[in-house]
Design an enzyme around this catalytic site. Sequence first.
Site, PDB file in Angstrom:
ATOM      1  N   GLY A  46       2.660  -3.047   8.378  1.00  0.00           N
ATOM      2  CA  GLY A  46       2.923  -3.330   9.783  1.00  0.00           C
ATOM      3  C   GLY A  46       4.370  -3.735   9.991  1.00  0.00           C
ATOM      4  O   GLY A  46       4.957  -4.421   9.163  1.00  0.00           O
ATOM      5  N   GLU A  70      -7.199  -5.798   2.997  1.00  0.00           N
ATOM      6  CA  GLU A  70      -7.431  -6.970   2.142  1.00  0.00           C
ATOM      7  C   GLU A  70      -8.617  -6.747   1.215  1.00  0.00           C
ATOM      8  O   GLU A  70      -9.388  -7.657   0.929  1.00  0.00           O
ATOM      9  CB  GLU A  70      -7.644  -8.237   2.980  1.00  0.00           C
ATOM     10  CG  GLU A  70      -6.470  -8.626   3.864  1.00  0.00           C
ATOM     11  CD  GLU A  70      -5.178  -8.795   3.091  1.00  0.00           C
ATOM     12  OE1 GLU A  70      -5.241  -9.147   1.888  1.00  0.00           O
ATOM     13  OE2 GLU A  70      -4.104  -8.557   3.667  1.00  0.00           O
ATOM     14  N   THR A  72       0.820  -1.213   0.000  1.00  0.00           N
ATOM     15  CA  THR A  72       0.000   0.000   0.000  1.00  0.00           C
ATOM     16  C   THR A  72       0.854   1.263   0.000  1.00  0.00           C
ATOM     17  O   THR A  72       1.863   1.350   0.691  1.00  0.00           O
ATOM     18  CB  THR A  72      -0.896  -0.015   1.243  1.00  0.00           C
ATOM     19  OG1 THR A  72      -1.682  -1.198   1.191  1.00  0.00           O
ATOM     20  CG2 THR A  72      -1.812   1.187   1.285  1.00  0.00           C
TER      21      THR A  72
END
Lengths: 623, 704
Positions: A140, A383, A101
């Site tokens: 993350g 997702e 992303t």
Amino acid sequence: LVINDPDFQHEDLNFLSRSQRYEQAIRKSSLMVLKLREHGIADPDEIYWFKSFVHRGRPEPLDLHLGMFLPTLLTQATPEQQDRFFMPAWNLEIIGTYAQTEMGHGTHLRGLETTATYDPATQEFILNSPTVTSIKWWPGGLGKTSNHAIVLAQLYTQGQCKGLHAFIVPIRQLGTHEPLPGITVGDIGPKFGYDEMDNGYLKMDNFRIPRENMLMKYAQVEPDGTYVKPLNDKLTYGTMVFIRSIIVGDSARSLSRACTIAIRYSAVRHQSELKAGEPEPQILDYQTQQYKLFPLLAAAYAFHFVGAYIKDTYRRISGDIIEGDLSELPELHALTAGLKAFTSWAANAGIEECRMACGGHGYSRCSGLPDIYVTFTPSCTYEGENTVMMLQTARFLVKSYTQVSSGQRVTGMVSYLNDLSRQRIQPQHVAARPVTVRINDPVSLVEAYKARAARLVEAAAKNLQAELNHRKSKEDAWNRTSVDLVRASEAHCHYVIVKLFTAKLSEISNAAVRAVMTELCLLYALYGISKNTGDFLQAGILTDTQVNQVNQHVKELLAIIRPNAVALVDSFDFHDVHLGSVLGRYDGNVYENMFEWAKKSPLNKTEVHESFHKHLKPMQAKL
Amino acid sequence: MLGTAAKPQTHQPRSRPKDAQDKSSSASRMALLDSSKHSQDSVLSGVNPDLASERLTASFSVEELTARLDGGAEHTRMRRAVVEAIEKDPVFSRENQYFQSQNERYEAAVKRAVYLQKKMREMGWTENGPEVKYIYRCLSGDIAFSLHRIFMRSISVLGSDKQVAKWIPLATEYQIIGTYAQTELGHGTYLQGLETTAVFDIASQEFILNTPKISAVKWWPGDMGRSATHTVVFAQLYVHGKCYGVHPFIVQIRSLRDHSPCPGVTVGDIGPKMNFEHNDNGYLMLQNVRVPRENMLSKFCEVQPDGTYVRWGSQKINYFTMTTVRISILSEEVILPLMKACTIAIRYSAVRRQSKLKPGEQEAKILDYQTQQQKLLPQLAAAYAFHFINIYLHELFNRGYQEIQGRNFDSLPELHAFSSGFKAIVTQYCTSGLEICLRACGGHGYSQLSGLPSLYTRALASCIYEGENTVLFLQTARFLIKCFMAASAGQPIPPSVTYLSSMKPRNCPAKDKLDFLSPDIYLKAYEQTAIRLLSSSAAKLQHLIQSGVEKHEAWNQCTVQLVKAAKAHCHYITVKNFVETVEKLDNKAGIQKIMKHLCDLFALHGIFSNAGDFLYDGYLSGAQIDLVTASYLDLLAVIRKDAVPLVDAFDFTDKSLNSALGSYDGQVYQRLYEWAQKSPTNQQVNPAYGKYLKPLLQNKLSKL
């Protein structure tokens, strides 16, 4: 093994700052890896359980390393790359994340802007973040933890763009952990939840990596820059199906946790009087409270069965996939997209409903509900954003409808569309088909949901066709029908869920369990009808009188389920530690423990807060 | 070498390999990402062309609409002057809010409250002046001592003249800081259930206050945990062993010398919540705490020295005051936050591009997707609808206040029903609207820096406090049932519910989708649905009672339906008021036209989302619902064109939005990047590295 291990104990997370929470998570992850090795645990399911107890179902900075970095190496790296990276990563000398992303680009992958330009002179890729919007954002573990990242970038070679490819990029110096020259990396700041996760950003500035760092099991760039295409791209579907099935399971689990807390607390909390002069009743005895909570309890069970179904189906057909038979994959892919959206939306709203059903105390962090909510709610976005997911399912539904219209038969969950063609022999609207609905019979309700789905799919497909007749652009027509299309997908998913829940009933051998599950199944189906009466009335599936009966029966079911309500949440079998809620404690000793909990709050560390001396006292003196 | 990426290198982003003409690359050229400057607008200049273009096509005058919303241009001027005075003062900056701990937030809120007193003196503003509402609007409630105002109000309303004369000056001068302790651990909305006791002791002429058990601990009062020196405590009054019900007492809880708790008082903070980190919501336990007889607030009743309990005057006006509190929170706590969320989400949706609508074109603004419009535009319409209903309610209550001053209490039940139902519907609708806005911003909405999580978590407390919404809907339902019965018996009923006695008309006459843009058509549909839901609940209730079910049990069995009926009533009144407001607007500067569109959208969205209620009993047919849907979807495309001007008209400054996504200039990505640099996680050395990560990375786990 884990819950009683003193190494995994720490202060209540609610009292820690972000930085402290991150530190605790890292500490526990490090210990966890050590202990997994110590105990020789290597089975993925066992690791999953171990991990979920160490982190109590919460995210942690190594999630992406374990869940994305290692698996991606396994599936997309060449044997040579595996030799180079896998063992160091397995031994955590390399900690990796997965950077897809970007700040300006999410669900629409082709829009990513990061570039990897091949330089044959040095046999290197030059990575760049050419715009602000292209900065990698959100991965993350990227901010502070990882020293490597798998970066998705547009590949340029011999002056041509070859689309998105994955590259292994070192980002921090081994040993010092300092960012490498040309790399700008950091934490993206506080979020709604995920406090313990260092979601990060990554900006690359003419950063060079060797040619061998492109993951080349499928596509390849040869030393001279020649690009070799991959064989099949449908395979990636498999991973997506798998991840979405996990989210459906997550929806069930998170909603179950919220229901456990709200229902136990509602049995402990007393409020007002139902009958003058009598003691205050348990709030669980109020019809309005039951109406808030029991349909959610039913949904939690329904989603549990749906999650299990997808997982089983995926396991069953993954054998075929390895054999090269991909025939069932498109339907499963389309179905899981919609179910991911349907269940995560419903669970998201349900958790909030549970929290509000706990009144003021639900708002305190000691209830655990704010935390469940903020941790779960991003699954509506990640997702695959839910609306986009619904439209993917719709695309499949419209395609199936078109096939049926042109005389072909479709199979699987959409086979009800076949009936439409038979219907079309008669000139009347599909809705006019008489469905005799017996509202006490789950099987009959499945038919009602089926009829509703058929009607909404047909309506959306026809509206789409009408738009197409009016304008030239397919995309415009699609966009102008998208609200209808989302409704059709929702109706389809709703049907699938009611169908799966109903099918499950006959598999339950214990009569008492089957009886209570049948009640829940009926409640789930009837409540869904009463919330969407418009669809059923408009399609002529139900009459006014039947709608009345449905509403009435919902209320009767609430009273029937009431005596079993606490037992039904106890069956979820959440350990108090895992539940993390003072309101939801198994022993129901809510108030004493709230008081104990509050005493530990950071504001109570001193009897007189320092701001008294700094601000209050001088003000009182001056005014 | 850099520390921990505290300061990224400054460099010129280069253009893309395949130079695109698209606007984002030109936007990026102006972004010199230098985070060493900490001012929010350090390097940002110019409006993002994607947002600028939205403003060129406004069909109405934004400035004119802003003035309408403020109630006249002179109010707009005053508001802007107040906002400017406050925002230029760095003490009131909320820039670091998202990075602060609970302790820091609390301290900053106390500091602001103290400075505000100074500022008000400087500016010549007073607590009763017209500027006050703008001050609190501008501070977004992020300030301490809000309960101090409630403390003062309750003394003014419930205290005798003597008590007012004694306590109000002390409180005004902040010699004491007060709060209001009503809610207990085990008891909320149902006041009679409170368990704290106040026993009168004739010998010493004192009340002895006690917390007899754990569920009686006072819990939640704001400013109590750390700040307050005094509080109004609600307790069951006992004289000579007889209980007289719940009464208010002034109790000192902390020393005025060193702020330590008084003897017998256990007081502290209740711990972290979903929001309100700045507020020290507290708990309070009393063990044989004695207060003089004069500390019972005694405007309406008193315990005399010999223990005689006397009651005088009418408590109705007091009851009225409590009722108005519900209405007074609506604007600041939920309507303005929804307006802010719409501003953030709609501006961001004009800047964010995602996927392609047409092959070969650049990615489309997400605001151009019908599904995105369907999420956001109804929330925008609702923000306007509730703004207007709020004005209506305030006028209604001001009229009511005049009547009550003249000892005419006739309108009280109606006002009470209004305050309950509208508090519930507005807070519930706005809260869910806020969440929709949050989720419509995808991943970035989840970042605290978007401002949306904090707007949402704060607003959702409003569904509970000042009366839990379900309980409030049922109070409205009780009033409606009474009126319905009266109407059936031919008795007069209050003006707001006269529609209940209207005759059942034939079915809806609409034949074309354009017919549904006629307010008469949709208002009648709302009216019929509200009547039908109420009459069927009433019939069911009567039926149960006649068949021998006890009254309270019959009521409980109908509550799900009754809540629905109460909602339908409030929804109908909101639509009706929107229609009437639009009719009264002149069409100067295109305002009436765009407001009419919003009104239609609000009404049709309600029908579209509750189609079953309108189809049931056939007032609308299935074919007519299709017409409603068609009209509704058409309106989305129409309002889309004015979406950004419509949120601009709310006239929030960037500072009050405090959002990286929602600023006026639309420089979303640069701002996100800059603000992230300020996060403590990027400013401090990573403590976990040396302690845990390093051993982990160097495979020396056993040393942990």
